[in-house]
Write a protein that holds these residues in place. Structure first.
Motif, PDB file in Angstrom:
ATOM      1  N   THR A 263     -55.408  64.372   1.247  1.00 36.65           N
ATOM      2  CA  THR A 263     -55.703  63.607   2.081  1.00 36.65           C
ATOM      3  C   THR A 263     -55.285  64.422   3.732  1.00 36.65           C
ATOM      4  O   THR A 263     -54.468  64.904   3.524  1.00 36.65           O
ATOM      5  N   ARG A 264     -56.008  63.986   4.558  1.00 35.76           N
ATOM      6  CA  ARG A 264     -55.648  64.319   6.015  1.00 35.76           C
ATOM      7  C   ARG A 264     -54.655  63.733   6.806  1.00 35.76           C
ATOM      8  O   ARG A 264     -54.675  63.563   7.928  1.00 35.76           O
ATOM      9  N   CYS A 265     -54.243  62.584   6.203  1.00 38.03           N
ATOM     10  CA  CYS A 265     -53.212  61.618   6.700  1.00 38.03           C
ATOM     11  C   CYS A 265     -52.333  62.477   7.613  1.00 38.03           C
ATOM     12  O   CYS A 265     -51.505  63.356   7.086  1.00 38.03           O
TER      13      CYS A 265
ATOM     14  N   GLY B 169     -47.301  53.384  11.885  1.00 43.14           N
ATOM     15  CA  GLY B 169     -47.892  54.555  13.019  1.00 43.14           C
ATOM     16  C   GLY B 169     -49.226  54.401  13.214  1.00 43.14           C
ATOM     17  O   GLY B 169     -49.931  53.539  13.453  1.00 43.14           O
ATOM     18  N   TYR B 170     -49.679  55.812  13.387  1.00 43.04           N
ATOM     19  CA  TYR B 170     -50.805  56.049  13.974  1.00 43.04           C
ATOM     20  C   TYR B 170     -51.803  55.691  13.018  1.00 43.04           C
ATOM     21  O   TYR B 170     -51.892  56.284  11.488  1.00 43.04           O
ATOM     22  N   GLY B 171     -52.947  54.593  12.997  1.00 41.98           N
ATOM     23  CA  GLY B 171     -53.410  54.255  11.852  1.00 41.98           C
ATOM     24  C   GLY B 171     -54.963  54.320  11.990  1.00 41.98           C
ATOM     25  O   GLY B 171     -55.876  53.862  11.274  1.00 41.98           O
ATOM     26  N   ARG B 172     -55.424  55.051  13.002  1.00 37.82           N
ATOM     27  CA  ARG B 172     -57.206  54.962  12.987  1.00 37.82           C
ATOM     28  C   ARG B 172     -57.930  55.405  11.839  1.00 37.82           C
ATOM     29  O   ARG B 172     -58.880  54.859  11.698  1.00 37.82           O
ATOM     30  N   TYR B 173     -57.340  56.373  11.097  1.00 36.36           N
ATOM     31  CA  TYR B 173     -57.810  56.859  10.023  1.00 36.36           C
ATOM     32  C   TYR B 173     -57.632  56.463   8.701  1.00 36.36           C
ATOM     33  O   TYR B 173     -58.164  56.727   7.778  1.00 36.36           O
ATOM     34  N   ASN B 174     -56.989  55.090   8.852  1.00 33.52           N
ATOM     35  CA  ASN B 174     -56.319  54.772   7.655  1.00 33.52           C
ATOM     36  C   ASN B 174     -57.544  53.969   6.712  1.00 33.52           C
ATOM     37  O   ASN B 174     -58.668  53.483   7.305  1.00 33.52           O
ATOM     38  N   ALA B 175     -57.145  53.543   5.599  1.00 31.75           N
ATOM     39  CA  ALA B 175     -58.182  52.834   4.660  1.00 31.75           C
ATOM     40  C   ALA B 175     -58.374  51.321   4.872  1.00 31.75           C
ATOM     41  O   ALA B 175     -57.427  50.883   5.401  1.00 31.75           O
TER      42      ALA B 175
ATOM     43  N   THR C 103     -58.043  49.662  12.821  1.00 26.79           N
ATOM     44  CA  THR C 103     -59.092  50.167  11.541  1.00 26.79           C
ATOM     45  C   THR C 103     -60.273  49.197  11.771  1.00 26.79           C
ATOM     46  O   THR C 103     -61.345  49.271  10.911  1.00 26.79           O
ATOM     47  N   ALA C 104     -60.039  48.032  12.503  1.00 26.36           N
ATOM     48  CA  ALA C 104     -61.335  47.117  12.424  1.00 26.36           C
ATOM     49  C   ALA C 104     -62.405  47.772  12.841  1.00 26.36           C
ATOM     50  O   ALA C 104     -63.661  47.146  12.413  1.00 26.36           O
ATOM     51  N   TYR C 105     -62.353  48.626  13.807  1.00 24.02           N
ATOM     52  CA  TYR C 105     -63.735  49.298  14.147  1.00 24.02           C
ATOM     53  C   TYR C 105     -64.460  49.945  12.945  1.00 24.02           C
ATOM     54  O   TYR C 105     -65.708  50.290  12.987  1.00 24.02           O
ATOM     55  N   LYS C 106     -63.730  50.068  12.002  1.00 23.99           N
ATOM     56  CA  LYS C 106     -64.630  50.773  10.795  1.00 23.99           C
ATOM     57  C   LYS C 106     -65.445  49.660   9.958  1.00 23.99           C
ATOM     58  O   LYS C 106     -66.696  50.249   9.542  1.00 23.99           O
ATOM     59  N   LEU C 107     -65.332  48.313  10.244  1.00 26.84           N
ATOM     60  CA  LEU C 107     -66.303  47.516   9.615  1.00 26.84           C
ATOM     61  C   LEU C 107     -67.852  47.699  10.256  1.00 26.84           C
ATOM     62  O   LEU C 107     -68.833  47.842   9.496  1.00 26.84           O
TER      63      LEU C 107
END
Ligand SMILES: Cc1cc2nc3c(=O)[nH]c(=O)nc-3n(C[C@H](O)[C@H](O)[C@H](O)COP(=O)(O)OP(=O)(O)OC[C@H]3O[C@@H](n4cnc5c(N)ncnc54)[C@H](O)[C@@H]3O)c2cc1C
Length: 333
Positions: A117-119, A143-149, A306-310
């Motif tokens: 992973t690139r986390c 922490g920084y969560g923009r890339y999270n699952a 991460t809400a933007y991912k939906l």
């Protein structure tokens, strides 16, 4: 300083015997992921068994159709192969959407699937990370969560799997050929990577010492076409925020076969099988796609970051399926 030895494997069976017998040994192929981890101090093997000179670098026809791709075939060569471009377009497109030309020339098929992973916390040895150091905690949760699952994550790990190739191979139902101390076994791509649960340090279902020797691409049903849509922060040289590998066949306007796999949303390529089942037999339109994707996303858990991912995964899926259904050659070019 930790001592590190490097040796070239001369045949696959003895490479497997060497690594299986030594818990501190691991394989290296192109080195474009592993060497970074050695430099960061987050991989600490004492013995590297280099599989780069094994005769696993060819793409051959399978009896009965399909292709066998050797484990050390370079990403550039796989992307450019004429049969891959024509019959497995999602695979070629996914590879070309990844990394840079130089890295694709170095990176291998197996190494790409088995990259980690690139986390940012996984890559930073000064922070707690259950994946790097089991039981130490997950810095990404707070922490920084923009890339999270957003799907399949656990309280131990919210990292996403980075390989574009893995997502596309799942959509064409590829099978990974693995050699272990007890012989060969075959693993469907969708069963190679695992969700984190409470053991996020285990990325895959492979045992220590098992060597990937090839990936087989089965023949695709007549009339099915595939593509790959990747969204990212920059137009190139960036990992996916969200990606979609899709394959589609329609007859008389209705869906007869569809595969949808998402990248960037989970610890493994995410087969959207709820969405697939909702679409089969239906006419393919915007409303049907939205409803199918939303049914799959009922299982999603998001944060403010991460809400933007939906909405992104909804639109990327609609784009991929619409391009395939309209047979828009220009859009797919
Ligand atoms: C700047 C940068 C940007 C990138 N962008 C992307 C991107 O957008 N999309 C993407 O998908 N990737 C991207 N990558 C990742 C890149 O594609 C991988 O580093 C590469 O594919 C790994 O292949 P390799 O052969 O170099 O693997 P290695 O680094 O040699 O190995 C990786 C892992 O696989 C194991 N391994 C290798 N071969 C075998 C085998 N045959 N059997 C069992 N285990 C094996 C190794 O032990 C190691 O754990 C990027 C990398 C960099 C550095």
């Amino acid at each position: 300083m930790r001592e590190l030895t490097h040796e070239f494997a001369t045949d696959a069976a003895s490479a497997v015997a060497t690594v299986t017998a030594d818990p501190d040994a691991c394989y290296v192929a192109g080195g474009s992921n592993l060497v970074d981890h050695l430099k960061l101090g987050i991989a600490t093997p004492s013995r590297l068994v280099d599989v780069g000179r094994l005769p696993l670098d060819t793409i051959t026809d399978l009896p009965g159709g399909g292709l066998r791709v050797g484990a050390t075939v370079r990403n550039s060569d796989l992307a450019a192969h004429p049969v891959v471009r024509e019959r497995y377009a999602a695979v070629s497109r996914a590879l070309l959407a990844g990394a840079s030309g130089q890295i694709r020339n170095q990176a291998t098929t197996a190494g790409n699937l088995l990259q980690r992973t690139r986390c940012v916390y996984f890559q930073d040895a000064t922070t707690p990370c259950n994946k790097r150091e089991p039981g130490s905690g997950c810095s990404a949760l707070e922490g920084y969560g923009r890339y999270n699952a957003v799907l399949g994550q656990s309280s131990a790990c919210v990292a996403t799997h980075p390989s574009d190739l893995a997502v596309a191979l799942a959509a064409v139902d590829a099978v990974v050929v693995v050699l272990g101390a007890d012989g060969e076994r075959r693993v469907p791509l969708g069963e190679l990577h695992r969700l984190p649960d409470d053991e996020p340090e285990r990325d895959t279902t492979l045992a220590h010492g098992e060597l990937v020797t090839a990936v087989e691409l089965p023949p695709q049903p007549d009339g099915i076409r595939s593509t790959y849509v990747k969204t990212r922060d920059r137009a190139s040289y960036a990992f996916a925020l969200v990606s979609v590998a899709a394959a589609l066949r329609t007859e008389q306007g209705r869906v007869t076969d569809v595969r949808i796999v998402w990248g960037g949303v989970a610890h493994r390529p995410w087969r959207a099988d709820v969405a697939e089942r909702a679409l089969v037999g239906e006419p393919l339109g915007g409303e049907a796609i939205r409803a199918a994707v939303d049914a799959e996303l009922e299982a999603a858990r998001t944060t403010d970051e991460t809400a933007y991912k939906l909405p992104l995964v909804r639109r990327a899926t609609a784009l991929a399926l619409t391009q395939l259904s309209t047979r828009d050659e220009e859009a797919l070019a």
